[in-house]
Every structure is written in C-alpha cells, then in structure tokens.
Design a protein around this motif. Sequence first.
Motif, PDB file in Angstrom:
ATOM      1  N   THR A  19       0.835  -1.201   0.000  1.00 11.47           N
ATOM      2  CA  THR A  19       0.000   0.000   0.000  1.00 11.47           C
ATOM      3  C   THR A  19       0.867   1.248   0.000  1.00 11.47           C
ATOM      4  O   THR A  19       0.623   2.188  -0.761  1.00 11.47           O
ATOM      5  CB  THR A  19      -0.941   0.009   1.224  1.00 11.47           C
ATOM      6  N   LEU A  20       1.886   1.248   0.840  1.00 14.95           N
ATOM      7  CA  LEU A  20       2.763   2.418   0.914  1.00 14.95           C
ATOM      8  C   LEU A  20       3.537   2.606  -0.387  1.00 14.95           C
ATOM      9  O   LEU A  20       3.734   3.731  -0.832  1.00 14.95           O
ATOM     10  CB  LEU A  20       3.711   2.294   2.100  1.00 14.95           C
ATOM     11  N   ALA A  21       3.947   1.506  -1.021  1.00  5.60           N
ATOM     12  CA  ALA A  21       4.683   1.600  -2.284  1.00  5.60           C
ATOM     13  C   ALA A  21       3.807   2.205  -3.385  1.00  5.60           C
ATOM     14  O   ALA A  21       4.304   2.920  -4.252  1.00  5.60           O
ATOM     15  CB  ALA A  21       5.201   0.229  -2.701  1.00  5.60           C
ATOM     16  N   ARG A  22       2.501   1.945  -3.345  1.00  4.71           N
ATOM     17  CA  ARG A  22       1.593   2.564  -4.331  1.00  4.71           C
ATOM     18  C   ARG A  22       1.543   4.074  -4.165  1.00  4.71           C
ATOM     19  O   ARG A  22       1.340   4.808  -5.122  1.00  4.71           O
ATOM     20  CB  ARG A  22       0.184   1.981  -4.186  1.00  4.71           C
ATOM     21  N   ILE A  23       1.737   4.546  -2.949  1.00  3.26           N
ATOM     22  CA  ILE A  23       1.653   5.976  -2.663  1.00  3.26           C
ATOM     23  C   ILE A  23       2.953   6.697  -3.028  1.00  3.26           C
ATOM     24  O   ILE A  23       2.920   7.775  -3.613  1.00  3.26           O
ATOM     25  CB  ILE A  23       1.330   6.209  -1.161  1.00  3.26           C
ATOM     26  N   VAL A  24       4.085   6.114  -2.678  1.00  3.05           N
ATOM     27  CA  VAL A  24       5.364   6.817  -2.868  1.00  3.05           C
ATOM     28  C   VAL A  24       6.165   6.295  -4.057  1.00  3.05           C
ATOM     29  O   VAL A  24       7.194   6.873  -4.392  1.00  3.05           O
ATOM     30  CB  VAL A  24       6.233   6.746  -1.590  1.00  3.05           C
ATOM     31  N   GLY A  25       5.731   5.218  -4.667  1.00  2.00           N
ATOM     32  CA  GLY A  25       6.461   4.645  -5.792  1.00  2.00           C
ATOM     33  C   GLY A  25       7.357   3.509  -5.353  1.00  2.00           C
ATOM     34  O   GLY A  25       7.871   3.516  -4.238  1.00  2.00           O
ATOM     35  N   LYS A  26       7.527   2.551  -6.236  1.00  3.10           N
ATOM     36  CA  LYS A  26       8.305   1.357  -5.896  1.00  3.10           C
ATOM     37  C   LYS A  26       9.793   1.647  -5.765  1.00  3.10           C
ATOM     38  O   LYS A  26      10.520   0.897  -5.131  1.00  3.10           O
ATOM     39  CB  LYS A  26       8.063   0.270  -6.943  1.00  3.10           C
ATOM     40  N   SER A  27      10.260   2.736  -6.342  1.00  2.62           N
ATOM     41  CA  SER A  27      11.692   3.057  -6.265  1.00  2.62           C
ATOM     42  C   SER A  27      12.075   3.686  -4.924  1.00  2.62           C
ATOM     43  O   SER A  27      13.245   3.752  -4.571  1.00  2.62           O
ATOM     44  CB  SER A  27      12.085   3.994  -7.399  1.00  2.62           C
ATOM     45  N   CYS A  28      11.077   4.123  -4.166  1.00  5.95           N
ATOM     46  CA  CYS A  28      11.325   4.769  -2.879  1.00  5.95           C
ATOM     47  C   CYS A  28      11.526   3.700  -1.792  1.00  5.95           C
ATOM     48  O   CYS A  28      10.826   2.695  -1.753  1.00  5.95           O
ATOM     49  CB  CYS A  28      10.134   5.661  -2.525  1.00  5.95           C
ATOM     50  N   SER A  29      12.471   3.896  -0.897  1.00  7.43           N
ATOM     51  CA  SER A  29      12.734   2.950   0.187  1.00  7.43           C
ATOM     52  C   SER A  29      11.743   3.179   1.337  1.00  7.43           C
ATOM     53  O   SER A  29      11.841   4.163   2.069  1.00  7.43           O
ATOM     54  CB  SER A  29      14.159   3.104   0.703  1.00  7.43           C
ATOM     55  N   ILE A  30      10.812   2.253   1.462  1.00  8.79           N
ATOM     56  CA  ILE A  30       9.815   2.335   2.540  1.00  8.79           C
ATOM     57  C   ILE A  30      10.512   2.279   3.897  1.00  8.79           C
ATOM     58  O   ILE A  30      10.171   3.026   4.813  1.00  8.79           O
ATOM     59  CB  ILE A  30       8.778   1.192   2.418  1.00  8.79           C
ATOM     60  N   ASP A  31      11.508   1.406   4.019  1.00  9.47           N
ATOM     61  CA  ASP A  31      12.200   1.258   5.304  1.00  9.47           C
ATOM     62  C   ASP A  31      12.874   2.556   5.739  1.00  9.47           C
ATOM     63  O   ASP A  31      12.819   2.922   6.918  1.00  9.47           O
ATOM     64  CB  ASP A  31      13.227   0.126   5.234  1.00  9.47           C
ATOM     65  N   LEU A  32      13.498   3.267   4.796  1.00  6.82           N
ATOM     66  CA  LEU A  32      14.134   4.540   5.146  1.00  6.82           C
ATOM     67  C   LEU A  32      13.098   5.589   5.536  1.00  6.82           C
ATOM     68  O   LEU A  32      13.310   6.361   6.485  1.00  6.82           O
ATOM     69  CB  LEU A  32      14.996   5.046   3.991  1.00  6.82           C
TER      70      LEU A  32
END
Length: 188
Positions: A19-32
């Motif tokens: 869900t978070l990757a859909r919001i910020v894009g798959k290239s963005c590091s969710i963990d960071l």
Amino acid sequence: MNRVEAIIFAASEPVGRETLARIVGKSCSIDLLIDDIREELRGRPYDLVAVAGGWKHLTRPAYADAIRAAVGGAEKATDLTQSEVLVLMCIAYFQPITRGELSSFFGKEISRDLIGHLRGAGLIASGPRSPTPGAPYTYVTTKEFLLEFGLDTLRELPDFEALEDAGLLSKEKLLTGDIVPDLATHEE
C-alpha cells in the motif's frame, strides 16, 4: 514522508508495504521513510510500530495508565482463561495443529467450546485440512492474534527453549498436566 505518515495515521488496520509503495512509488525505500518518521516521533507519546505485517501508530506503553484513567477500559480487550492461553500458546508455536494433536499434547481432551471461544475472539482460524485420516481441521493464529500481542510476525514469539531455560515454561509440567486446568470442560 508526510503522505506515508498520514496514511498510517488514518488507517484502522496496519498498513502494509504494498500500500505504501503505491503511494510513494516502488523506487522509494519504505524502510528509510519509516526510519525517518520514527526518528521524528522520538519523544512523542506514540510511535510507528511494525505489527501484523504492516505499520500502525500506537501509544507508548508508558502512557497506558494515563489513557486508561482518561477513557477507561479494560487492560485487554480479550480476557482469556489459563486454559485458553495455554491452548493459544500451543497453536501459535505448533501451527497448523488439529484439536486431536492439542489433546495429545496436553493428555486431556480440548473442548470444542474452548476452540470456539478462541475463534470467536478472532485469535485463531481454521487452517488447511490435515493430511491424516478423516482430514480434520487444523488451527492457526490470525492477524488479530498478532495485533493483540503486538507482534509483526510469528518469528517474534519468544524462543520456546529460552522460556524453558528461564524457568517460565516447563514442557514436562505441560505434558503431565501439572499446570493445565480441565481443558475438556473449559474451566479454570
């Protein structure tokens, strides 16, 4: 970062990585992003916690008494008997497990009522049918179990042997029934 925090704040359930990757894009590091948000929340009365396969805002345990004093409420939403806790513990550690296997483990019949109460509380659900004759139902823990006990995954359960070594659990006492109440009648 603010969009991620806002989504987690507004959600009633833990928000997963997808869900978070859909919001910020798959290239963005969710963990960071999560690390940055947690750093900003340091010193606040709540934190961003990994639980049940996602992230959720939870108040810090240090504020539990103040919250209870202000809004009331029980210690836990689910009151479990000693019998239910022991059976739930076995299901968590040995899942998927049948009622017959639970009965063999404890050396006493596990009542359908006890299983029904754990299912009704949403802590367990039916797992895959057992490959043994008669294909009995197996039981597994649920996402609600993870939420109730503040776990992200089952890997966060305390190590069974470490509990024994610390004297907090004794497989021998469980097997001999020394600490097990009457599981067949679902009484303490």
